[in-house]
Design a protein around this motif. Structure first.
Motif, PDB file in Angstrom:
ATOM      1  N   GLU A   5      34.041  74.284 -10.829  1.00  0.00           N
ATOM      2  CA  GLU A   5      33.073  75.410 -10.029  1.00  0.00           C
ATOM      3  C   GLU A   5      33.393  76.869 -11.088  1.00  0.00           C
ATOM      4  OE1 GLU A   5      31.936  75.539  -7.046  1.00  0.00           O
ATOM      5  OE2 GLU A   5      32.451  73.496  -6.819  1.00  0.00           O
ATOM      6  N   TYR A   6      32.220  77.453 -11.175  1.00  0.00           N
ATOM      7  CA  TYR A   6      32.303  78.716 -11.897  1.00  0.00           C
ATOM      8  C   TYR A   6      31.528  79.818 -11.281  1.00  0.00           C
ATOM      9  CZ  TYR A   6      32.986  75.406 -15.819  1.00  0.00           C
ATOM     10  OH  TYR A   6      33.662  74.290 -16.550  1.00  0.00           O
ATOM     11  N   THR A   7      31.758  80.954 -11.257  1.00  0.00           N
ATOM     12  CA  THR A   7      31.102  82.180 -10.942  1.00  0.00           C
ATOM     13  C   THR A   7      30.664  82.917 -12.163  1.00  0.00           C
ATOM     14  OG1 THR A   7      32.480  82.606  -8.742  1.00  0.00           O
ATOM     15  CG2 THR A   7      31.117  84.255  -9.505  1.00  0.00           C
ATOM     16  N   ILE A   8      29.209  82.898 -12.123  1.00  0.00           N
ATOM     17  CA  ILE A   8      28.736  83.654 -13.381  1.00  0.00           C
ATOM     18  C   ILE A   8      28.642  85.014 -13.383  1.00  0.00           C
ATOM     19  CG2 ILE A   8      26.471  83.774 -14.783  1.00  0.00           C
ATOM     20  CD1 ILE A   8      27.683  80.832 -14.453  1.00  0.00           C
ATOM     21  N   ILE A  14      21.828  82.349 -15.631  1.00  0.00           N
ATOM     22  CA  ILE A  14      21.698  81.410 -16.998  1.00  0.00           C
ATOM     23  C   ILE A  14      20.503  81.434 -17.241  1.00  0.00           C
ATOM     24  CG2 ILE A  14      21.837  78.902 -17.530  1.00  0.00           C
ATOM     25  CD1 ILE A  14      23.818  78.577 -15.343  1.00  0.00           C
ATOM     26  N   HIS A  15      19.984  82.175 -18.450  1.00  0.00           N
ATOM     27  CA  HIS A  15      18.773  82.080 -18.932  1.00  0.00           C
ATOM     28  C   HIS A  15      18.400  81.359 -19.977  1.00  0.00           C
ATOM     29  CE1 HIS A  15      20.406  84.383 -22.590  1.00  0.00           C
ATOM     30  NE2 HIS A  15      21.202  84.798 -21.664  1.00  0.00           N
ATOM     31  N   ALA A  16      17.275  81.358 -20.654  1.00  0.00           N
ATOM     32  CA  ALA A  16      16.759  80.279 -21.316  1.00  0.00           C
ATOM     33  C   ALA A  16      17.705  79.786 -22.435  1.00  0.00           C
ATOM     34  CB  ALA A  16      15.299  80.797 -22.166  1.00  0.00           C
ATOM     35  N   GLY A  57      23.583  86.639 -12.134  1.00  0.00           N
ATOM     36  CA  GLY A  57      25.133  87.274 -12.068  1.00  0.00           C
ATOM     37  C   GLY A  57      25.462  87.223 -10.768  1.00  0.00           C
ATOM     38  N   GLY A  58      26.855  86.552 -10.619  1.00  0.00           N
ATOM     39  CA  GLY A  58      27.574  86.753  -9.363  1.00  0.00           C
ATOM     40  C   GLY A  58      27.422  85.522  -8.713  1.00  0.00           C
ATOM     41  N   ASP A  59      26.413  84.474  -9.125  1.00  0.00           N
ATOM     42  CA  ASP A  59      26.274  83.399  -8.286  1.00  0.00           C
ATOM     43  C   ASP A  59      27.571  82.390  -8.741  1.00  0.00           C
ATOM     44  OD1 ASP A  59      23.820  84.101  -7.169  1.00  0.00           O
ATOM     45  OD2 ASP A  59      22.618  82.891  -8.642  1.00  0.00           O
ATOM     46  N   GLN A  60      27.993  81.643  -7.734  1.00  0.00           N
ATOM     47  CA  GLN A  60      28.793  80.506  -7.957  1.00  0.00           C
ATOM     48  C   GLN A  60      28.014  79.190  -8.222  1.00  0.00           C
ATOM     49  OE1 GLN A  60      31.695  79.840  -5.071  1.00  0.00           O
ATOM     50  NE2 GLN A  60      33.019  78.618  -6.456  1.00  0.00           N
ATOM     51  N   ILE A  61      28.348  78.363  -9.324  1.00  0.00           N
ATOM     52  CA  ILE A  61      27.874  77.005  -9.497  1.00  0.00           C
ATOM     53  C   ILE A  61      28.967  75.897  -9.540  1.00  0.00           C
ATOM     54  CG2 ILE A  61      25.797  78.198 -10.524  1.00  0.00           C
ATOM     55  CD1 ILE A  61      27.459  77.067 -13.134  1.00  0.00           C
ATOM     56  N   GLY A  62      28.408  74.900  -9.233  1.00  0.00           N
ATOM     57  CA  GLY A  62      29.218  73.694  -9.471  1.00  0.00           C
ATOM     58  C   GLY A  62      28.833  72.891 -10.408  1.00  0.00           C
ATOM     59  N   ILE A  63      29.526  71.954 -11.436  1.00  0.00           N
ATOM     60  CA  ILE A  63      29.244  71.132 -12.160  1.00  0.00           C
ATOM     61  C   ILE A  63      29.911  69.755 -11.943  1.00  0.00           C
ATOM     62  CG2 ILE A  63      29.410  70.187 -14.792  1.00  0.00           C
ATOM     63  CD1 ILE A  63      27.756  72.790 -14.425  1.00  0.00           C
ATOM     64  N   ILE A  64      29.119  68.716 -11.762  1.00  0.00           N
ATOM     65  CA  ILE A  64      29.666  67.529 -11.161  1.00  0.00           C
ATOM     66  C   ILE A  64      29.492  66.623 -12.344  1.00  0.00           C
ATOM     67  CG2 ILE A  64      29.171  65.843  -9.533  1.00  0.00           C
ATOM     68  CD1 ILE A  64      27.680  68.178  -7.893  1.00  0.00           C
ATOM     69  N   ILE A  65      30.574  65.824 -12.750  1.00  0.00           N
ATOM     70  CA  ILE A  65      30.350  65.004 -14.079  1.00  0.00           C
ATOM     71  C   ILE A  65      31.044  63.603 -13.486  1.00  0.00           C
ATOM     72  CG2 ILE A  65      31.184  64.474 -16.286  1.00  0.00           C
ATOM     73  CD1 ILE A  65      32.042  67.693 -16.030  1.00  0.00           C
ATOM     74  N   PHE A  81      30.937  77.299 -21.464  1.00  0.00           N
ATOM     75  CA  PHE A  81      30.927  78.473 -20.419  1.00  0.00           C
ATOM     76  C   PHE A  81      31.859  79.536 -21.182  1.00  0.00           C
ATOM     77  CE2 PHE A  81      29.110  75.783 -17.284  1.00  0.00           C
ATOM     78  CZ  PHE A  81      28.214  76.693 -16.646  1.00  0.00           C
ATOM     79  N   LYS A  82      32.963  79.273 -21.777  1.00  0.00           N
ATOM     80  CA  LYS A  82      34.130  80.380 -22.570  1.00  0.00           C
ATOM     81  C   LYS A  82      33.254  80.984 -23.770  1.00  0.00           C
ATOM     82  CE  LYS A  82      37.997  77.881 -21.013  1.00  0.00           C
ATOM     83  NZ  LYS A  82      39.058  76.916 -21.741  1.00  0.00           N
ATOM     84  N   GLU A  83      32.259  80.358 -24.305  1.00  0.00           N
ATOM     85  CA  GLU A  83      31.586  80.815 -25.485  1.00  0.00           C
ATOM     86  C   GLU A  83      30.235  81.331 -25.213  1.00  0.00           C
ATOM     87  OE1 GLU A  83      31.775  77.478 -28.449  1.00  0.00           O
ATOM     88  OE2 GLU A  83      33.903  77.707 -28.845  1.00  0.00           O
ATOM     89  N   HIS A  84      29.612  80.837 -24.298  1.00  0.00           N
ATOM     90  CA  HIS A  84      28.120  81.307 -24.067  1.00  0.00           C
ATOM     91  C   HIS A  84      27.909  82.218 -22.811  1.00  0.00           C
ATOM     92  CE1 HIS A  84      26.854  79.074 -27.462  1.00  0.00           C
ATOM     93  NE2 HIS A  84      27.637  77.986 -26.992  1.00  0.00           N
ATOM     94  N   LEU A  85      28.542  81.895 -21.692  1.00  0.00           N
ATOM     95  CA  LEU A  85      28.272  82.421 -20.342  1.00  0.00           C
ATOM     96  C   LEU A  85      29.602  83.177 -19.846  1.00  0.00           C
ATOM     97  CD1 LEU A  85      25.710  80.353 -18.673  1.00  0.00           C
ATOM     98  CD2 LEU A  85      25.544  82.828 -19.255  1.00  0.00           C
ATOM     99  N   PRO A  86      29.881  84.313 -19.794  1.00  0.00           N
ATOM    100  CA  PRO A  86      31.125  84.982 -19.069  1.00  0.00           C
ATOM    101  C   PRO A  86      30.961  84.487 -17.490  1.00  0.00           C
ATOM    102  CG  PRO A  86      29.735  86.796 -19.971  1.00  0.00           C
ATOM    103  CD  PRO A  86      28.939  85.570 -20.044  1.00  0.00           C
ATOM    104  N   TYR A  87      32.225  83.803 -17.144  1.00  0.00           N
ATOM    105  CA  TYR A  87      32.495  83.160 -15.800  1.00  0.00           C
ATOM    106  C   TYR A  87      33.906  83.656 -15.463  1.00  0.00           C
ATOM    107  CZ  TYR A  87      35.514  79.633 -17.509  1.00  0.00           C
ATOM    108  OH  TYR A  87      36.453  78.983 -18.381  1.00  0.00           O
ATOM    109  N   SER A  88      34.075  83.440 -14.027  1.00  0.00           N
ATOM    110  CA  SER A  88      35.370  83.332 -13.435  1.00  0.00           C
ATOM    111  C   SER A  88      35.777  82.294 -12.728  1.00  0.00           C
ATOM    112  CB  SER A  88      35.904  84.797 -12.777  1.00  0.00           C
ATOM    113  OG  SER A  88      34.850  84.809 -11.582  1.00  0.00           O
TER     114      SER A  88
END
Length: 88
Positions: A5-8, A14-16, A57-65, A81-88
């Protein structure tokens, strides 16, 4: 199966550019990788799929692998995510 889970935090979401980088990254793995936001779940195999979610910004997303190299994929996605998109 691994779920992350990540909060953007990036105001533009998440843009192009990061979407393109993310798709290129997940194509390196054999596992099935999906992105979930709200009630929508999409395969992370297309930039258009990601952009259609209109994540901001502020949206929560989930990644399922799910698959044979899921641990390596999860680590690579964390790094993305650490390198390209700030998240919490």
């Amino acid at each position: 199966m691994i779920t992350k889970e990540y909060t953007i935090l990036a105001p533009e979401g998440i843009h192009a550019r990061p979407a393109t980088t993310l798709v290129k990254l997940v194509k390196k793995f054999k596992s099935t990788i999906s992105l979930k936001t709200g009630a929508k779940t999409i395969a992370l195999n297309s930039v258009l799929n990601i952009l259609a979610l209109a994540t901001k910004g502020g949206d929560q997303i989930g990644i399922i692998i799910d698959g044979e190299d899921e641990q390596e994929a999860a680590e690579a996605i964390d790094t993305f995510f650490k390198e390209h998109l700030p998240y919490s």
